[in-house]
Structure formats: C-alpha cells, structure tokens
Design a protein around this motif. Structure first.
Motif: not given
Ligand code: 13P
Ligand code: SF4
Length: 308
Positions: A267-291
């Motif tokens: 699970n920790m290895k699911m994050t790699d450089l392509p995903r990190l670059a994609w995430a930063l440029e697209h601001e995804e995936y946003e984490v939300t928590v009901p108030e």
C-alpha cells in the motif's frame, strides 16, 4: 496528460515537474518513511505517523501532499480543515485500519461502560471520532499510561496493544487487528539474523508479534528507529524496507540489515513519481471528511498531540 503519459517521462523530467508545481502551488510534500526512495528524496519532510501529524499542524503551505497511506492524509485533513490535502494514490489504504469499524468500537464500548478507547492512528476518521484519544507507535505506551483507569480498550492493532499493556501493566482489551507486514515476523527471523550478524542489536516495530518484540533489544516507531540509526554503526531492522533505504541513504558509512527482505507494504508502494507529479499538477485526490466526524476525530487527535 494522462497518468500513463506521466509514466513515460524520465525521472529528471518528473522531478523537475514536481518541484515546479510545488513552488507554484505553495505546496508541502510530507512523506512517510516507507515511501519508495524516489519519493523520499522529493519530500520536504519525512517522518513517522506522529511526526507527519505534528507537521500537518505546523505547516503554512496552501496545499498538503501526503505521500503515505489514506489514514495519514485523512489525519492531516482532520487537523487542517481549511487547507487542501491531497494523496497521490486514492487506493493506498492501510489494511489494518480497515479491520476496525466505528460500529464495532461502539459495541465494544457498550460491553465495557466507562472504559476509555485508545485508537491507533491507523484507523478511519469514523473510528477516531468514537475514541477518547489516538496514539501512534511512538507514543502508545505514554498514551495508555496517561488515560484514566486501569483498563483500556485498544483498537485495532493487537500487537501494539499488547506491547503497551506489557510496558504499563494496565489491563488492555485488544481488538484483533494486525499489520500484514509486521505480523509475519517470527522469532526464527531474529535468531537467523543474529546468527548472520553476531553482536548487532535488533530493533523491531511494536506492530510485530510479542514473541518477536521480546527477542529484540529495542522496539521503536520508524522515527525512533532513525534515532537508533544515528546512535549505532550497525543495526538489524525489523520493519518495512523503505525505512532501511532511508537509513542507507542518510548513513552510507553504516550497515543496516533487514530482519526480512520480504517486509514490503504494498500500500505504501502505490505512490511513485508519475503519480506524485500527476497529483500535484491536477491537485488530486482531494481528501475530505464530513464535518461532524472531523470534529470528533480532531478531539481524539488533538488530545494525543497534547499528551505527546
Ligand atoms: P510509524 O508511525 O512507526 O512510522 O508506523 C506507521 C506504520 O504504518 C507502521 O506500519
Ligand atoms: Fe498499514 Fe502495515 Fe502498511 Fe503500516 S506497514 S501502512 S500498518 S499495512
């Protein structure tokens, strides 16, 4: 650009894109010690779960990028409701966290009225919200000691709960969860490693089974293990291999031996450089928590930070 197209870019190109997007968006990258080395070197801060939670309360960045597993990003959001928090891989959960449900914890509380619930941060926001206080592997003993009474409900890691019970002498009611990475260590692993590296001290993560912890010189969180790496020239290290990669990079003159080369958290290895670059440029995936859940979870996390 699709994620697949990011995957075709070179490490240099991806690293440059990550740095650029980070500056433009005033983002901070918080990385857990088990991340792959390419991600570790791009993180602004690396740490254990406690350090990441503390950093989340200290940062003034506009965007928090949490490279780790879901509960870590969720904790950062719980502590920072007004900031955007993203996680590069939305499927990067922690299977141990998925072993506990809020309904199950409430049922257990009903069976043991008045007994405080200490929940490991490796839990969902919903479980935190029905707990009295959270803990991490760095402060579990201190927190179990600090809560009122001689009996405590500990959720979800049976091994960390047993470790806290052995150190505090309290009666700890255990949830039967475990980490698939650490729970696979057996006493023979320690004996084998000692045979191969005579005289070298052994440190294991307290998510390991009690008969493994009992055979080690030290039990420590990944942050605690980094401190031990500073103090020792050689160590046998019983945790996920990402931490050993960090130790090797930061202390190249020292020798660190994995208790098991198979200790890999997928699970920790699911994050790699392509995903990190994609995430930063697209601001995804946003984490939300009901108030309403966030407020309950924040109370348990804030209490932990106060007691740490
Ligand atoms: P640490 O808080 O010690 O880094 O542990 C987190 C974790 O998920 C261990 O498996
Ligand atoms: Fe969860 Fe274990 Fe992976 Fe840590 S190492 S994130 S406890 S599955």
């Amino acid at each position: 650009m699709t994620l697949e197209e990011y995957g075709a870019l070179s490490t240099e190109e991806l690293s440059a894109r990550i740095r650029r997007a980070k500056d433009e968006k005033r983002a901070v990258i918080l990385g857990h010690n088990y991340q792959v080395p390419e991600v570790q070197v791009l993180a602004d801060y690396l740490g254990d779960s406690l350090r990441l939670a503390q950093l989340a309360t200290e940062t003034d960045a506009e965007l928090i990028v949490l490279c780790g597993v879901w509960f870590m990003a969720e904790s950062a959001k719980i502590l920072n409701p007004d900031r955007r928090v993203i996680i590069p891989s939305k499927d990067a959960g922690c299977p141990m966290a998925d072993m506990a449900t809020a309904e199950g914890v409430v049922r257990l509380k009903e069976q043991h009225p008045g007994v405080p619930v200490v929940s490991y941060v490796n839990t969902s926001a919903e479980v935190k919200a029905v707990s009295d206080v959270c803990c991490t592997s760095a402060n579990a003993v201190r927190i179990v000691e600090a809560v009122e009474g001689d009996t405590v409900i500990f959720v979800p890691d049976k091994n960390l709960g047993a470790y806290a019970a052995s150190k505090t002498g309290k009666n700890v009611i255990l949830w039967k969860g475990h980490c698939y990475v650490h729970n696979m260590f057996v006493p023979e692993d320690v004996e084998l490693a000692r045979g191969e590296h005579p005289g070298v001290p052994v440190v294991v993560h307290p998510e390991s089974p009690p008969d493994v912890v009992a055979r080690a010189e030290f039990a420590a969180s990944t942050g605690g293990m980094m401190k031990l790496a500073e103090e020792h020239d050689e160590l046998i290290v019983g945790t996920e291999i990402g931490l050993i990669e960090r130790m090797n990079r930061e202390f190249p003159e020292k020798r660190f031996y994995p208790l098991s080369a198979f200790a890999v958290c997928r699970n920790m290895k699911m994050t790699d450089l392509p995903r990190l670059a994609w995430a930063l440029e697209h601001e995804e995936y946003e984490v939300t928590v009901p108030e309403d859940i966030r407020q309950g979870a924040e109370r348990a996390l804030a209490r932990m930070l106060e007691l740490s």
